[in-house]
Design a protein around this motif. Structure first.
Motif, short mmCIF file in Angstrom:
data_model
loop_
_atom_site.label_atom_id
_atom_site.label_comp_id
_atom_site.label_asym_id
_atom_site.label_seq_id
_atom_site.Cartn_x
_atom_site.Cartn_y
_atom_site.Cartn_z
N ARG A 67 0.83 -1.20 0.00
CA ARG A 67 0.00 0.00 0.00
C ARG A 67 0.87 1.26 0.00
O ARG A 67 0.58 2.26 -0.68
CB ARG A 67 -0.90 -0.03 1.23
CG ARG A 67 -1.76 1.17 1.49
CD ARG A 67 -2.91 1.25 0.55
NE ARG A 67 -2.79 2.42 -0.31
CZ ARG A 67 -3.70 2.78 -1.18
NH1 ARG A 67 -4.80 2.07 -1.33
NH2 ARG A 67 -3.52 3.85 -1.92
N ASP A 99 -5.59 -1.41 -5.24
CA ASP A 99 -5.98 -0.05 -4.90
C ASP A 99 -7.16 0.42 -5.74
O ASP A 99 -8.08 1.08 -5.25
CB ASP A 99 -4.79 0.89 -5.11
CG ASP A 99 -5.12 2.33 -4.78
OD1 ASP A 99 -5.52 2.60 -3.64
OD2 ASP A 99 -4.98 3.19 -5.68
N ARG A 104 -8.32 2.57 -0.15
CA ARG A 104 -7.56 2.43 1.09
C ARG A 104 -8.27 1.53 2.09
O ARG A 104 -7.65 0.69 2.74
CB ARG A 104 -7.31 3.82 1.70
CG ARG A 104 -6.47 3.79 2.95
CD ARG A 104 -6.06 5.20 3.35
NE ARG A 104 -5.20 5.80 2.33
CZ ARG A 104 -3.89 5.60 2.26
NH1 ARG A 104 -3.29 4.79 3.11
NH2 ARG A 104 -3.17 6.20 1.33
N TYR A 107 -8.36 -2.39 0.77
CA TYR A 107 -7.18 -2.82 0.01
C TYR A 107 -6.91 -4.31 0.18
O TYR A 107 -6.66 -5.04 -0.78
CB TYR A 107 -5.96 -2.00 0.42
CG TYR A 107 -4.77 -2.17 -0.50
CD1 TYR A 107 -4.68 -1.45 -1.68
CD2 TYR A 107 -3.74 -3.04 -0.19
CE1 TYR A 107 -3.59 -1.59 -2.54
CE2 TYR A 107 -2.65 -3.20 -1.03
CZ TYR A 107 -2.58 -2.47 -2.21
OH TYR A 107 -1.50 -2.63 -3.05
#
Length: 432
Positions: A67, A99, A104, A107
């Motif tokens: 991430r 993504d 977020r 994920y």
């Protein structure tokens, strides 16, 4: 009066040497495949759930490291394009897709969805033809892979290696019949995580249509480099290749085969070693007497071992060893060497065994069935190593160190078996 004694019906064998076991009437192919898919998907869902609460954070690489790389890329500094990168650049694609689909907040779930989709594609590929000549061995291999994942646990899904395994399974299934496609898939896998290069090298020295293999590889390599240059210009090429030189500065990782002996000495109180967390490569490394020397020797030793394996395979071919026996042993030996003779020994490396064991079960099942059982033991021990015993290993406790040592010795045993098997084929005439 002559008495006729009825002999017991003999079980027929598949072309790969495995015995064909009669199935009960109720256990039809449709029932078998339904149960297989249920267990297969349930395994993925269960371990995705486990990752949400396990204290070791089995998906931390996905939710934090991967991430973070995507956040870095969004900010304008794409790893492997604008800066050096620890992985080959294609690995960013599944990270970016996670993504794209999950954002977020979701994920990890998007990542797991990608893994499930790819694994399901590979399972369907193995079982898609229920009546072919190799249908039985393929179903056995599919069952083996399902059990292997169940025993291995979260580490089978929460790393970039999970993307490459189904690609490698399909590639090996095509290497005999569609070498150009197989070469392209192996190269795509290697541009995601390096290890499928071992499969490519093995196929190159074993199959006759090796230049078709190379053709597929060239197409993928050119496509990747065109994409790199299109995004970052020619200055991006050194960054795209930085993963090659970036491994040289690594220390001896605590889970590696060589480190497990030092760790065992420490656990027994014979020699003092300490584990240090490397902030640069985000892994635990062992430090102490002899560790630097061993770490420096492992990389050249790996190349020597690979040359020996390839040489034995070529000699075995000259002595008449068939490709259905030779290539599975060579791929197993090459992958096991990548795991054993390596200063890095991350638990996800064990996933690399799945494609080569599946390949061996399909083409040389009689010899590979015992090896497949050993690989299942390795997968179970690996789940103990990570995530359950991980902190015992880091702290040098006896239970963790011993479990790691046994696991690594079993993987080394697979490497030795491959060497011995190929050597027997290479020097068959001398032994007669």
């Amino acid at each position: 009066m002559n008495t006729v004694i009825a002999s017991k019906p003999k079980h027929k064998r598949y072309s790969n040497g495995l015995r064909r076991i009669p199935r009960p009437r109720w256990w039809t192919r449709r029932v078998e495949l339904s149960v297989m898919w249920l267990v297969f998907l349930a395994t993925h869902v269960f371990y995705a759930w486990q990752a949400t609460w396990h204290p070791s954070g089995p998906f931390n690489d996905v939710t934090i490291v991967y991430r973070g790389w995507i956040d870095q890329a969004v900010a304008g500094d794409i790893p492997g394009i604008h800066s050096d990168y620890v992985y080959p650049v294609v690995s960013l694609i599944p990270m970016w897709l996670a993504d794209l689909f999950g954002g977020r907040g979701g994920y990890m779930y998007a990542w797991m969805g990608i893994v499930i989709a790819l694994d399901s594609l590979a399972l369907w590929w193995l079982t898609r033809n229920p009546h072919g000549a190799l249908a039985g061995p393929r179903r056995l291999a599919a069952w083996w892979w399902t059990i292997f994942l169940l025993l291995l646990g979260t580490i089978a899904f929460g790393r970039i290696d999970a993307i490459t395994v189904p690609i490698a399974i399909i590639a090996l299934s095509l290497v005999m019949t569609r070498p150009a496609v197989a070469g392209a898939l192996m190269t795509l896998g290697a541009w995601t995580k390096v290890w499928p290069a071992a499969l490519f090298a093995s196929a190159f020295v074993a199959i006759r249509r090796r230049w078709m293999l190379v053709l597929g590889a060239i197409v993928v390599c050119v496509s990747v480099m065109v994409g790199v240059v299109a995004i970052g210009g020619f200055d991006a090429i050194p960054h795209a290749l930085s993963f090659v030189s970036g491994q040289g500065d690594r220390g001896l990782q605590v889970e590696s085969t060589a480190a497990s002996f030092f760790l065992m000495l420490h656990a027994l109180g014979l020699v003092y070693y300490k584990n240090e967390f490397s902030q640069e490569i985000l892994t635990q490394e062992i430090e102490g007497p002899g560790t630097q020397l061993v770490g420096d020797l492992l990389t050249p030793l790996m190349f020597v071992m690979m040359i020996v394996l390839m040489g034995l395979a070529m000699l075995a071919k000259k002595q008449g060893m068939g490709i259905a026996t030779r290539l599975p042993a060579l791929t197993l030996g090459a992958v096991a060497t990548f795991i054993v003779v390596n200063k890095v020994g991350s638990p996800q490396f064990i996933t690399w065994l799945a494609p080569v064991i599946i390949f061996g079960l399909v083409w040389d099942g009689r010899r590979f069935l015992p090896l497949a059982i050993v690989a299942l033991s390795i997968s179970l021990l690996t789940q103990l190593v990570y995530p359950w015993y991980y902190w015992q290993i880091v702290d040098g406790m006896k239970a963790g160190a011993f479990t790691l040592l046994v696991r690594n010795l079993l993987v080394a045993g697979l490497m030795v078996w491959s060497l011995v098997h190929l050597a027997r084929g290479a020097f068959a005439k001398r032994n007669r």
